[in-house]
Design an enzyme around this catalytic site. Structure first.
Site, short mmCIF file in Angstrom:
data_model
loop_
_atom_site.label_atom_id
_atom_site.label_comp_id
_atom_site.label_asym_id
_atom_site.label_seq_id
_atom_site.Cartn_x
_atom_site.Cartn_y
_atom_site.Cartn_z
N TRP A 51 -75.80 -35.79 57.28
CA TRP A 51 -76.16 -36.76 56.24
C TRP A 51 -74.98 -37.08 55.36
CZ3 TRP A 51 -78.36 -35.45 50.89
CH2 TRP A 51 -77.86 -34.23 50.42
N ASP A 52 -73.95 -36.24 55.43
CA ASP A 52 -72.72 -36.46 54.67
C ASP A 52 -72.25 -37.91 54.83
OD1 ASP A 52 -73.15 -33.76 55.39
OD2 ASP A 52 -71.08 -33.22 55.00
N GLU A 77 -79.65 -25.70 50.34
CA GLU A 77 -79.89 -24.88 51.53
C GLU A 77 -80.02 -23.38 51.23
OE1 GLU A 77 -76.58 -26.20 53.85
OE2 GLU A 77 -77.71 -27.86 54.74
N LYS A 119 -77.73 -24.04 45.95
CA LYS A 119 -76.43 -24.19 46.59
C LYS A 119 -75.79 -25.53 46.19
CE LYS A 119 -74.49 -24.52 51.27
NZ LYS A 119 -74.83 -24.46 52.70
N GLN A 120 -76.63 -26.54 46.01
CA GLN A 120 -76.13 -27.88 45.69
C GLN A 120 -77.27 -28.65 45.05
OE1 GLN A 120 -76.02 -27.96 50.09
NE2 GLN A 120 -75.79 -30.17 49.81
O1 IFM Z 1 -74.42 -31.50 55.19
C1 IFM Z 1 -73.84 -30.42 54.56
C2 IFM Z 1 -74.92 -29.65 53.84
O2 IFM Z 1 -75.53 -30.43 52.84
C3 IFM Z 1 -74.34 -28.41 53.18
N1 IFM Z 1 -73.70 -27.59 54.20
C4 IFM Z 1 -72.63 -28.29 54.91
C5 IFM Z 1 -73.13 -29.56 55.57
C6 IFM Z 1 -71.98 -30.30 56.25
O3 IFM Z 1 -71.04 -30.70 55.30
#
Ligand code: IFM
Length: 763
Positions: free
Chosen positions: A361-362, A503, A616-617
């Site tokens: 999704w990046d 995540e 995590k984010q």
């Molecule tokens: O897509 C990301 C995810 O949101 C966090 N872990 C790494 C992935 C790839 O960059």
């Protein structure tokens, strides 16, 4: 030792980059780099940073990327050239981009002594990446083990004007050396992906003039043809060809005396069977037609000029930020497919082996906005990749017991799911780790729809929407019908067992606000697209209905789900609960871990982190950011404030995901938290340049590069999109005097020139 800054006398080469003086208005040094407005300069060679710098000095042209390894090689070097779409099978992760033959090798010997940085003595060293033209150059003053002093000026580029053409040049000057210089220019067919060789050697030979190499991937049977031609100027010299298997080489020998120089140029061509039926023939034909190195470079320079005209961002008052934004955009530009809609940008671009060239999704959420607003044709290529991988998404849905199309969390050439099921523990006695993202991180399908909608809103490209976008949006909407569950007790739809953007929480995650609202949003848009297609292109609508077995029944189901999908938002407190039960998890004060150097998951363990309110984010904040663009529910400044205050302190922003800092920078700028916004912005800006996470060796953090552009435009620029076009409400960091960028919007370019004092809206 001469300091790098003193090396001006060193550049006496007929170096194309020297014909255009670099404007060094201001410089700043960090991580043995000097930052100027357009150049990244490494002032010392440090073998301990070898792999990090190989990533940083990656060059490319949208067709291939080549890491910044040295022409002469170095022990433990990780040389890599990755070409879009050249995937081959591999255990555990299914498929990966195969490391292609290395086009860089130039072996130079002085009376039999081989030039290498780990032998003899480096008297002066400077490596420079000129972002304006994509030229990577290196100036080395070297004393050989037997004491001869020479200067070597290398340069290389991958032509942006002709993606099948590459160039390497070396000017060799003798300071006190007398004797024979031998230069061997080779193509190395033995490239490996960290010990795994994907290639069968097919054939090789002598071109007229030059050499060629033909190889084939072992399983996917992709053929690759590469051809090269060496020319020598400023000296008389014969060129010989030797055909060591898998390593065709051209060799020249010249006599050099003190004060004399010789320049060797190696131009290279490359094709694969993904473009042409006979790649080796194509490579040879192109080589025969290719102009000499200087002209090749000039065409490349013109192509870069044109690209920067649309994409450049100017920051005044902060040279590190200025260089960093251009560097991050450069890294995106060189990996964006220009002529191929069957591929897309991978999480680590074409710059390293991290995530094996897989697309996440990046791309849609973090990277594409930069292209949508500056080079929409490239954004379209990458969205069309999702169209071409729909069949893989359909197979994934079917295999999981659903209908329609369910995009892969990690996608490669076919669109089938390629996220590995298992990861191996670092502890030899530890248990294998199940990777659940492939099964549960389903928001990817809505993320793709989100990017398509954004592209359409900005470009008004109705033809693309009709022919490609609609099918993606509608078939993924069909998937959601089969994926949501009706909770009869509460009379609402729910989405259970997911992983949201964050995540750290993977098990028993039900009704993740980010996922649910993105799905609801997706279905709202699916209805609009369905109605639009019927109104404007009834024939296409009828064809698509037949193909996807769509009826007005589905449209009603979408509406019913939109009306009744549970979004855990409490209108009294304004707080959005990340998922059912998140607020009941054990709370945590991250200030108590301020001195940490690891992620909270490393500190608490996977289970420990999952039981706490630590992210995590950004997840809820990510949702608010995405809904902010069109000011849709649940976005409001008030809601943002409340949720920021709750979630930002609980987010592992420094050691969690690299996707986080740029997003926090935007939202902090919205909230006028200028110090925080700037700190997060620079964290994202330097993630690769200064290796802030310690993992830049495995490739560029592409999502962070894209997020950075969004932080500039939507965060510091405060751009909002209105029916009359984009409008800026700047929040410039205190030390910035000026921020200037351009946005493409519905056929026009909007230029923003934002000053710290005046802060005017769009020109
Ligand atoms: O897509 C990301 C995810 O949101 C966090 N872990 C790494 C992935 C790839 O960059």
């Amino acid at each position: 030792m001469i300091k790098a800054q003193d090396l001006s006398e060193f550049h006496q080469t007929p170096n194309p980059s020297q014909s255009r003086a670099v404007q060094m208005t201001e410089t700043v040094s960090a991580c043995s780099f000097i930052y100027t407005d357009w150049a990244l300069i490494e002032t010392q060679f440090d073998p301990a940073q070898l792999h990090h710098k190989e990533t940083v000095f990656t060059i490319g042209n949208g067709y291939l990327g080549s890491r910044g390894s040295f022409e002469e090689g170095y022990p433990r070097a990780v040389a890599a050239t990755l070409i879009h779409g050249v995937f081959d099978d591999v255990p555990v992760v299914y498929t990966e981009l195969a490391n292609c033959p290395d086009w860089l090798p130039l072996m130079i010997t002085f009376n039999g002594e081989r030039f290498r940085l780990d032998q003899g003595e480096i008297l002066a060293y400077e490596r420079r990446l000129d972002l304006r033209s994509g030229l990577l150059s290196r100036a080395v003053r070297w004393r050989s083990p037997s004491g001869s002093k020479v200067d070597l000026n290398f340069e290389r580029f991958a032509s942006l004007a002709d993606e099948h053409a590459l160039g390497v040049r070396c000017q060799i000057s003798s300071l006190d050396f007398e004797g024979l210089v031998e230069v061997q220019a080779s193509l190395n067919g033995y490239s490996e992906n960290k010990g795994f060789n994907h290639w069968e050697q097919v054939s090789q030979g002598k071109a007229d003039p030059g050499i060629w190499l033909q190889v084939r991937t072992r399983n996917s049977r992709i053929e690759l043809g590469m051809a090269a031609r060496l020319t020598v100027s400023e000296a008389e010299s014969a060129i010989e060809v030797s055909n060591v298997p898998g390593y065709p080489t051209q060799t020249t020998t010249v006599q050099l005396s003190p004060g004399q120089s010789v320049t060797v140029d190696k131009v290279v061509t490359v094709f694969t069977s993904r473009q042409v039926p006979d790649p080796i023939q194509a490579a040879q034909t192109k080589l025969a037609e290719l102009p000499a190195y200087p002209d090749l470079f000039k065409a490349n320079e013109r192509a870069w000029e044109e690209t920067w005209r649309k994409s450049d961002v100017v920051i005044e008052g902060d040279i590190s930020a200025q260089l960093a934004i251009r560097y991050n955009l450069f890294q995106l530009i060189i990996c964006a497919p220009r002529h191929d809609e069957q591929v897309s940008i991978a999480a680590k671009t074409l710059s390293g082996f991290g995530y094996r060239g897989h697309v996440f999704w990046d791309t849609e959420i973090f990277i594409l906005p930069f292209f949508i607003y500056s080079q929409p044709a490239l954004a379209r290529n990458m969205l069309t990749y999702r169209y071409h991988t729909l069949d893989g998404a359909r197979r994934k849905a079917k295999d999981s017991g659903y209908k329609g199309a369910m995009f892969a969390w990690e996608s490669a050439d076919t669109g089938d799911e390629v996220t590995p099921r298992w990861a191996l523990p670092t502890d030899p006695y530890g248990a294998d780790i199940r990777i659940w993202c492939r099964d549960r991180e389903i928001h990817i399908s809505a993320d793709v729809a989100y990017a398509i909608w954004r592209y359409w809103q900005v470009t008004r490209d109705d033809a693309w929407m009709r022919d490609y976008g609609a099918e993606i949006i509608l078939d993924t909407a069909v998937f959601w019908i089969s994926r949501v569950e009706l909770n009869t007790k509460d009379e609402r739809y729910e989405i259970r067992d997911v992983i949201g953007a964050d995540e750290y929480h993977e098990h028993d995650i039900h009704n993740n606000a980010f996922t649910n609202r993105m799905v609801q949003w997706h279905l709202e848009k699916a209805i609009l697209v369905y109605d639009w297609l019927h109104a404007h292109f009834p024939e296409n609508a009828a064809q698509l209905e037949e193909k996807l077995q769509l009826t007005s029944k589905q449209r009603s189901r979408w509406q019913d789900i939109v009306n009744n999908l549970w979004i855990p938002y409490d209108s009294k407190t304004g707080l959005i609960e990340q998922f059912d039960g998140f607020f009941n998890l054990e709370d945590i004060d991250l200030r108590e871990y301020d001195s940490r150097t690891q992620s909270m998951q490393d500190i608490l363990g996977m289970e420990g982190a999952s039981k706490r309110q630590v992210l995590k984010q950004p997840d809820v904040l990510m949702l608010l950011y995405l809904m902010r663009e069109s000011q849709e529910f649940p976005y409001s400044l008030e809601t943002l404030k409340k949720n920021w205050n709750y979630y930002a302190p609980r987010t592992d922003i420094t050691y969690g995901s690299s996707l986080g800092p740029a997003m926090h920078a935007i939202l902090a700028a919205d909230l006028d938290l200028s110090e925080e916004a700037y700190e997060r912005f620079m964290q994202a800006a330097m993630v690769d340049l200064e290796n802030v996470r310690g993992n830049a060796d495995s490739g560029i953090h592409a999502a962070s590069c894209g997020g950075l552009w969004q932080a500039l435009v939507f965060g510091f620029g405060g751009v909002q999109l209105t029916q009359d076009g984009p409008i800026a409400t700047p929040h410039l960091p205190p030390k910035w005097n000026r921020l200037k960028f351009k946005l493409y919007w519905r056929g026009d370019w909007h230029e923003f020139d934002l000053r710290a004092d005046a802060k005017p809206p769009a020109l």
